[in-house]
Design a protein around this motif. Structure first.
Motif, PDB file in Angstrom:
ATOM      1  N   THR A 257       0.834  -1.196   0.000  1.00  0.00           N
ATOM      2  CA  THR A 257       0.000   0.000   0.000  1.00  0.00           C
ATOM      3  C   THR A 257       0.871   1.248   0.000  1.00  0.00           C
ATOM      4  O   THR A 257       0.627   2.196  -0.742  1.00  0.00           O
TER       5      THR A 257
ATOM      6  N   LYS B  93       2.452   1.671  -3.461  1.00  0.00           N
ATOM      7  CA  LYS B  93       1.449   2.172  -4.416  1.00  0.00           C
ATOM      8  C   LYS B  93       1.184   3.662  -4.201  1.00  0.00           C
ATOM      9  O   LYS B  93       1.084   4.429  -5.146  1.00  0.00           O
TER      10      LYS B  93
ATOM     11  N   SER C 219       1.929   6.506  -6.926  1.00  0.00           N
ATOM     12  CA  SER C 219       0.830   7.388  -7.304  1.00  0.00           C
ATOM     13  C   SER C 219       1.207   8.841  -7.056  1.00  0.00           C
ATOM     14  O   SER C 219       0.926   9.717  -7.875  1.00  0.00           O
TER      15      SER C 219
END
Length: 102
Positions: A33, A36, A40
């Motif tokens: 997480t 990511k 992002s």
């Protein structure tokens, strides 16, 4: 033969990613997480940087246009000032002529 890590080695590597290691300790899901989110964020920051560059380019173009306008307005202003002087000279000459012919 591929180099495989044990679960304990993976966990130790995750813990070493941050000073406290608390974000990832015992949770590969938290690690993924986090990765990511960072990937992002990189894309978001690049898009923001590009928007700022575009805005900067637009501001630079506006400043250039303003400088050109001021330069041309200055030339027009100078011409108007010369015209005012010319009209004052004509007015003075007419006044003197009237005074002389009265």
């Amino acid at each position: 033969m591929a180099n495989r890590m044990t679960l304990e080695q993976v966990n130790d590597a995750l813990v070493r990613l941050t000073p406290g290691g608390s974000e990832f300790h015992g949770s590969p899901k938290n690690c993924l997480t986090w990765i990511k989110d960072r990937v992002s964020m990189t894309g978001k920051l690049a898009a923001q940087r590009n928007r700022y560059r575009t805005t900067g380019d637009e501001l630079a173009a506006a400043c250039e246009a303003l400088a050109q306008y001021r330069q041309s307005a200055g030339a027009v202003g100078f011409q108007l000032e010369k015209l005012d002087d010319y009209l004052r000279n004509i007015d003075t000459a007419l006044r003197r002529w009237r005074e002389a012919t009265e």
